[in-house]
Design an enzyme around this catalytic site. Structure first.
Site: not given
Ligand SMILES: NC(=O)c1ccc[n+]([C@@H]2O[C@H](COP(=O)([O-])OP(=O)(O)OC[C@H]3O[C@@H](n4cnc5c(N)ncnc54)[C@H](O)[C@@H]3O)[C@@H](O)[C@H]2O)c1
Length: 356
Positions: A167, A171, A142-144
């Site tokens: 968080y 990351k 993430t950009d965070e």
């Molecule tokens: N949502 C955003 O805007 C955003 C932006 C940039 C990066 N990201 C990154 O993208 C990735 C996905 O984000 P998201 O928004 O889809 O998250 P989300 O919270 O919607 O989904 C996370 C998924 O991971 C699974 N999970 C959690 N802990 C786990 C574990 N220990 N073992 C296996 N599975 C596990 C959960 O069941 C869920 O299905 C993350 O790494 C996040 O940091 C998200």
């Protein structure tokens, strides 16, 4: 080890918002891969429709990325030749209330995956096993991790890491572990750091689903502080196309920032969503005896350590890999609101009506 002519890719967290959109896209586009989805099925997981579940190129395994034996078994059993790692605890507010699970999943879980990839694909430092020359670990971040910006500037790949929440710190830690497996062992890794995503299948704790859900159930729409914090919004399908490109064409050991120069303050975005909903959900508005969803907006106590502004300089992925975002915010928001409207009205019609 299974004898399968398809290349097996381990996708972690593939039931989450971005992972599930990615799997849908990937299965449709590529027949030559077998996607193994390892997901713990936390509260953030979303169900797939039966078409995906039944696909011969898709296998779901319920379990945690922290589980050493399970991850080792999956690498061997399916002969994993690539990892795309989405699994994470992803909600900043939850990380403030209960940080420990963020360290376990985001840091220890990433370490466990990296270490298993290293052991399965390599015979030692810089020695790749025959048959695993193209095996790659793509870490989704993430950009965070870069912290917060003032009113000017944008995060580039060279920006200093300065995470502000548990968080983003977890990351950032995972990004550094990925880097270390490249620098120390020569593991084939790439990392991408993306701005805020929006689109279908996001958990309702996040801003856009919260606004839509609150509005349709006649609840107050909470906005942190004075609502002037700024985020850069990218449609999840544009993120998935960037991941596809980086996974296949990115340079080993490099990181790529992904964003779309689409900055909105939280309050501007919430107001825009209310305007769209006023038009699309006029019947619900009438049931609620309101003339606009804007009346439901309320400002709540600010999040501790709330980052002021994020903006991404994505020159590198645009110039080196030829990526561009395709979905305009207007079109994407419109489509997103339609998706949640249909989902909420179909699954929770009583919740919507009882507030009328
Ligand atoms: N949502 C955003 O805007 C955003 C932006 C940039 C990066 N990201 C990154 O993208 C990735 C996905 O984000 P998201 O928004 O889809 O998250 P989300 O919270 O919607 O989904 C996370 C998924 O991971 C699974 N999970 C959690 N802990 C786990 C574990 N220990 N073992 C296996 N599975 C596990 C959960 O069941 C869920 O299905 C993350 O790494 C996040 O940091 C998200």
């Amino acid at each position: 080890m299974r004898n399968n002519t398809r290349k097996a890719i381990l996708v972690t967290g593939g039931l989450g918002f971005i992972g599930s959109n990615f799997i849908q896209y990937f299965l449709k586009k590529y027949e030559q891969y077998h996607v193994i989805n390892l997901d713990k099925v936390t509260y953030a997981a979303q169900e797939f429709d039966s078409e995906i579940e039944a696909s011969p190129t898709y296998t779901f395994i319920k379990g945690s990325i922290e589980n050493k034996e399970l991850v080792e078994y999956i690498f061997k059993e399916y002969d994993i030749k690539g990892v795309i790692h989405f699994a994470a605890e992803s909600h900043v507010d939850n990380s403030i209330n209960d940080p420990e699970i963020f360290i376990k999943t985001n840091v220890m879980g990433t370490f466990n995956l990296l270490n298993n990839a290293y052991k399965y694909w390599m015979d030692g430092v810089n020695i790749v096993k025959t048959g695993y020359e193209t095996s790659r670990f793509h870490h989704i971040s993430t950009d965070e991790v870069y912290g917060s910006l003032s009113d000017i500037g944008a995060f580039s790949e060279e920006s200093k890491y300065a995470p502000n929440s548990p968080y983003s710190a977890s990351k950032a830690s995972s990004d550094l572990l990925v880097r270390s497996y490249f620098k120390t062992y020569g593991l084939n890794v790439v990392t991408s750091n993306c701005s805020n995503n929006y689109g279908p299948r996001q958990n309702k704790e996040k801003l856009i689903p919260t606004v839509i859900h609150s509005a349709l159930t006649g609840k107050e729409i909470p906005v942190y502080g004075d609502g002037r914090n700024i985020r850069d919004w990218l449609h999840v399908e544009d993120h998935t196309s960037a991941i596809d490109l980086i996974f296949h064409q990115g340079v080993t050991g490099e990181t790529y920032n992904i964003g779309s120069d689409n900055e909105w303050s939280n309050i501007q975005l919430v107001q825009e969503l209310c305007t769209i909903l006023d038009e699309k959900a006029a019947d619900i508005l009438e049931n609620l005896h309101l003339d606009s969803f804007h009346h439901l907006i309320c400002f709540v106590h600010d999040r501790p350590g709330h980052d002021w502004r994020y903006a991404i300089d994505s020159t590198k992925i645009r110039e080196e890999l030829g990526w561009n975002s395709e979905i305009s915010f207007k079109e994407g928001l419109d489509q997103t609101v339609d998706w949640y409207l249909e989902k909420i009205l179909k699954r929770h019609p009583n919740e919507v009506q009882k507030n009328g």
